[in-house]
Each structure stands twice: as structure tokens, then as C-alpha cells.
Write a protein that holds these residues in place. Structure first.
Motif, PDB file in Angstrom:
ATOM      1  N   LEU A  35      -4.382 -13.696  -5.873  1.00 57.50           N
ATOM      2  CA  LEU A  35      -5.387 -12.700  -5.500  1.00 57.50           C
ATOM      3  C   LEU A  35      -6.700 -13.387  -5.160  1.00 57.50           C
ATOM      4  O   LEU A  35      -7.104 -14.343  -5.825  1.00 57.50           O
ATOM      5  N   ARG A  36      -7.367 -12.871  -4.124  1.00 52.75           N
ATOM      6  CA  ARG A  36      -8.578 -13.505  -3.628  1.00 52.75           C
ATOM      7  C   ARG A  36      -9.720 -12.490  -3.495  1.00 52.75           C
ATOM      8  O   ARG A  36      -9.507 -11.332  -3.130  1.00 52.75           O
ATOM      9  N   ASP A  37     -10.953 -12.953  -3.799  1.00 49.77           N
ATOM     10  CA  ASP A  37     -12.124 -12.103  -3.588  1.00 49.77           C
ATOM     11  C   ASP A  37     -12.587 -12.239  -2.135  1.00 49.77           C
ATOM     12  O   ASP A  37     -11.952 -12.926  -1.320  1.00 49.77           O
ATOM     13  N   GLU A  38     -13.707 -11.612  -1.811  1.00 54.88           N
ATOM     14  CA  GLU A  38     -14.161 -11.597  -0.413  1.00 54.88           C
ATOM     15  C   GLU A  38     -14.602 -12.961   0.091  1.00 54.88           C
ATOM     16  O   GLU A  38     -14.709 -13.174   1.297  1.00 54.88           O
ATOM     17  N   ASP A  39     -14.854 -13.902  -0.825  1.00 54.83           N
ATOM     18  CA  ASP A  39     -15.207 -15.265  -0.422  1.00 54.83           C
ATOM     19  C   ASP A  39     -13.979 -16.161  -0.299  1.00 54.83           C
ATOM     20  O   ASP A  39     -14.109 -17.348   0.018  1.00 54.83           O
ATOM     21  N   GLY A  40     -12.806 -15.604  -0.581  1.00 56.40           N
ATOM     22  CA  GLY A  40     -11.583 -16.388  -0.509  1.00 56.40           C
ATOM     23  C   GLY A  40     -11.289 -17.152  -1.785  1.00 56.40           C
ATOM     24  O   GLY A  40     -10.341 -17.939  -1.825  1.00 56.40           O
ATOM     25  N   ARG A 210      -9.494  -1.330  -5.276  1.00 55.88           N
ATOM     26  CA  ARG A 210     -10.386  -2.389  -4.799  1.00 55.88           C
ATOM     27  C   ARG A 210      -9.786  -3.004  -3.528  1.00 55.88           C
ATOM     28  O   ARG A 210      -9.249  -4.107  -3.539  1.00 55.88           O
ATOM     29  N   PRO A 211      -9.839  -2.279  -2.410  1.00 57.83           N
ATOM     30  CA  PRO A 211      -9.145  -2.739  -1.191  1.00 57.83           C
ATOM     31  C   PRO A 211      -9.716  -4.004  -0.582  1.00 57.83           C
ATOM     32  O   PRO A 211      -9.075  -4.590   0.302  1.00 57.83           O
ATOM     33  N   ASN A 212     -10.887  -4.471  -1.026  1.00 52.26           N
ATOM     34  CA  ASN A 212     -11.422  -5.727  -0.506  1.00 52.26           C
ATOM     35  C   ASN A 212     -10.748  -6.951  -1.120  1.00 52.26           C
ATOM     36  O   ASN A 212     -10.946  -8.072  -0.643  1.00 52.26           O
ATOM     37  N   VAL A 213      -9.972  -6.743  -2.178  1.00 54.29           N
ATOM     38  CA  VAL A 213      -9.219  -7.853  -2.767  1.00 54.29           C
ATOM     39  C   VAL A 213      -8.058  -8.195  -1.837  1.00 54.29           C
ATOM     40  O   VAL A 213      -7.298  -7.324  -1.420  1.00 54.29           O
ATOM     41  N   SER A 214      -7.939  -9.461  -1.484  1.00 56.77           N
ATOM     42  CA  SER A 214      -6.878  -9.893  -0.569  1.00 56.77           C
ATOM     43  C   SER A 214      -5.918 -10.847  -1.281  1.00 56.77           C
ATOM     44  O   SER A 214      -5.970 -11.016  -2.500  1.00 56.77           O
ATOM     45  N   TRP A 215      -5.054 -11.478  -0.511  1.00 54.93           N
ATOM     46  CA  TRP A 215      -3.925 -12.262  -1.022  1.00 54.93           C
ATOM     47  C   TRP A 215      -3.999 -13.661  -0.450  1.00 54.93           C
ATOM     48  O   TRP A 215      -4.295 -13.847   0.733  1.00 54.93           O
ATOM     49  N   GLU A 216      -3.724 -14.640  -1.265  1.00 52.30           N
ATOM     50  CA  GLU A 216      -3.820 -16.036  -0.829  1.00 52.30           C
ATOM     51  C   GLU A 216      -2.994 -16.302   0.425  1.00 52.30           C
ATOM     52  O   GLU A 216      -3.409 -17.089   1.292  1.00 52.30           O
TER      53      GLU A 216
END
Length: 272
Positions: A35-40, A210-216
Motif C-alpha cells: 500500500l502506498r500514500d500519495e507520495d508513493g 481512502r481512495p487516494n491510497v494506491s498499490w505498489e
């Protein structure tokens, strides 16, 4: 959308004049560091609402069979034996449990090129899994996956570059970000729309709120985040539903706004 039957590996829904069958290929465990935040950067501490299996996130892997009684489309195909994990590759058992003859599948609609979505086109013994297959739809940016064990299917591949109708009731919608060719399939009946996606959301207990959380493993995280935001907003329209490859099986739900994010309301209890 109405649940009409279910079993250990499938759930069948009536969707207007269509039948939609969720098929459970199994599950995979992944570390929360994906899991990644908006800064990666790797996300910090997980909320208590996110369950873990040991120290890992457990992701369901689903595919979806859709038919009008004449033509049948399989959206994603599971992992077959390429994941080398006994928790995966159950889609053939799921089809049997649901009473679906694999020869009925005329079209495969692949959300993207990753192994747990496309590999089930070929069985573990190297044979084609769907003997009536006429076309395989996949985003043009991912069409290069049809080499090696998938080479026998290559002559039926239809690369998708723009929105295009697969038939009278499914449209392919490019949503690049997770991969260059990531594609969502808009299934339409007289009662609404079902958006079938692949890796738009990996962890439903987190990413809807929290849809801004992305995936590695999102190839382009900002693009994947933008695609997710657009799809979630689209799903809040009346008579819209989602079918998610990594939502908790059977993975079909409604989406509603909730605070700064969204809430997920499953149409059937979890299976498997």
C-alpha cells in the motif's frame, strides 16, 4: 440485481435480462507494505478495520461470467497453475459448481495482463480452457502478454484502444494506470449498469474510505488514482453496481458516498 443461488465457489445473480455469475479463483496474500500514500511511500499503520491474515492482506481473486442465454462473456479467467499456490486456480471448479459448460464462453474480456487475471485461458495441462472461444478482448497496452503459454490464443486477441462495444450489452472502457492496458467492462441490462474492474481496488476495507491510497504494483500511481476516483464517482449514479476482481468474494456491490470517501454495500455475504 438479485442473488438467486450460491455455493462455495460461485454466486449467481439475476441482472435484468442477463445472468451474472461470480466465480472464485481463490485468494492471494500480500504484505501491507504494498500500500502506498500519495507520495508513493509505504503506508503507515493500517486502520483497525483492515483485517490481516497473519501479517498479510488477503485478496480475493474473482472472475465474472455474464450471459444473455445466447452469447456468454467471461471477464477475467483466474490464475490457472501459474501462481504456484494451492489457494489459486479454482475457476474451473467454480464453473463446474455453477453448472456452466466452459464451451459456452464465446468471448473473454481481460481487465489487464497480470497472471491472476489472464492465465486461466490455458489449463494446467496446456490445453485451451474454453473451446468455444472466438475473441479475447484486452487493452492494447497489455496485448503483448499473449506469448509463451498464451501464444495459442493470440490469433483471437482484439486490442482495445478506445471505448468499444463487445456486444449489445458490454462496452470495454480503457482505464490505464495499474497497467497501460487496464480496462473496465460496463455491463448494461434493462435494470442498470455493472462495472467489472480488475485492479482498481485491492483492499476494499481501506481504499473505498481512502481512495487516494494506491498499490505498489500500479505502474503509474497518479494515473491509477485518477482512474479509481472517476470510477468511484461514476458508481454513485442510480442503478450502478460494481464487480471487483479483488473485492471480497463474490465481489458484487453498491457504492455510495461516505464522508471524504465511499462506502461499499455487498449484495451477497462472503463465500469461500
Amino acid at each position: 440485481m438479485r442473488l438467486v443461488s450460491s455455493g462455495r465457489l460461485h454466486a449467481t445473480f439475476e441482472f435484468g435480462e442477463l445472468q451474472v455469475v461470480s466465480l472464485r479463483d481463490g485468494y492471494i496474500d500480500m504484505p501491507p507494505t504494498r500500500l502506498r500514500d500519495e507520495d508513493g511511500d509505504a503506508l503507515g499503520e493500517l486502520p483497525a478495520a483492515v483485517p490481516l491474515a497473519g501479517d498479510n492482506l488477503r485478496l480475493s481473486v474473482n472472475a465474472f461470467f455474464v450471459t444473455d442465454g445466447t452469447r456468454s462473456v467471461l471477464i477475467d479467467t483466474g490464475a490457472s497453475d501459474v501462481w504456484h499456490d494451492p489457494t489459486m486456480g479454482l475457476i474451473y471448479d467454480a464453473l463446474d459448481e455453477a453448472g456452466i459448460d466452459r464451451a459456452r464462453v464465446t468471448d473473454a474480456a481481460i481487465t489487464h495482463r497480470h497472471e491472476d487475471h489472464v492465465s486461466g485461458l490455458i489449463t494446467p495441462d496446456g490445453a485451451e480452457a474454453f473451446t468455444g472461444l472466438e475473441r479475447v478482448w484486452i487493452g492494447a497496452g497489455d496485448a503483448s502478454v499473449f506469448t509463451g503459454r498464451l501464444e495459442p490464443i493470440r490469433d483471437r486477441v482484439v486490442p482495445v484502444s478506445d471505448e468499444v462495444a463487445i456486444n449489445d450489452w458490454i462496452t470495454a472502457v480503457p482505464t490505464p494506470g495499474h497497467t497501460p492496458g487496464h480496462t473496465v467492462y460496463d455491463v448494461r441490462s434493462g435494470t442498470g449498469h455493472l462495472l467489472a474492474w480488475g485492479d482498481t481496488v485491492h483492499v476494499p476495507t481501506l481504499q473505498f474510505g481512502r481512495p487516494n491510497v494506491s498499490w505498489e504494483l500500479d505502474g503509474d500511481q497518479p494515473q491509477a488514482r485518477a482512474a479509481r476516483a472517476a470510477l468511484l464517482e461514476r458508481l454513485t449514479r442510480p442503478h450502478h453496481f460494481v464487480a471487483g476482481a479483488h473485492l471480497d468474494s463474490p465481489g458484487i456491490a453498491r457504492v455510495t458516498p461516505s464522508g471524504d470517501g465511499y462506502a461499499l454495500d455487498y449484495l451477497a455475504p462472503p463465500i469461500g
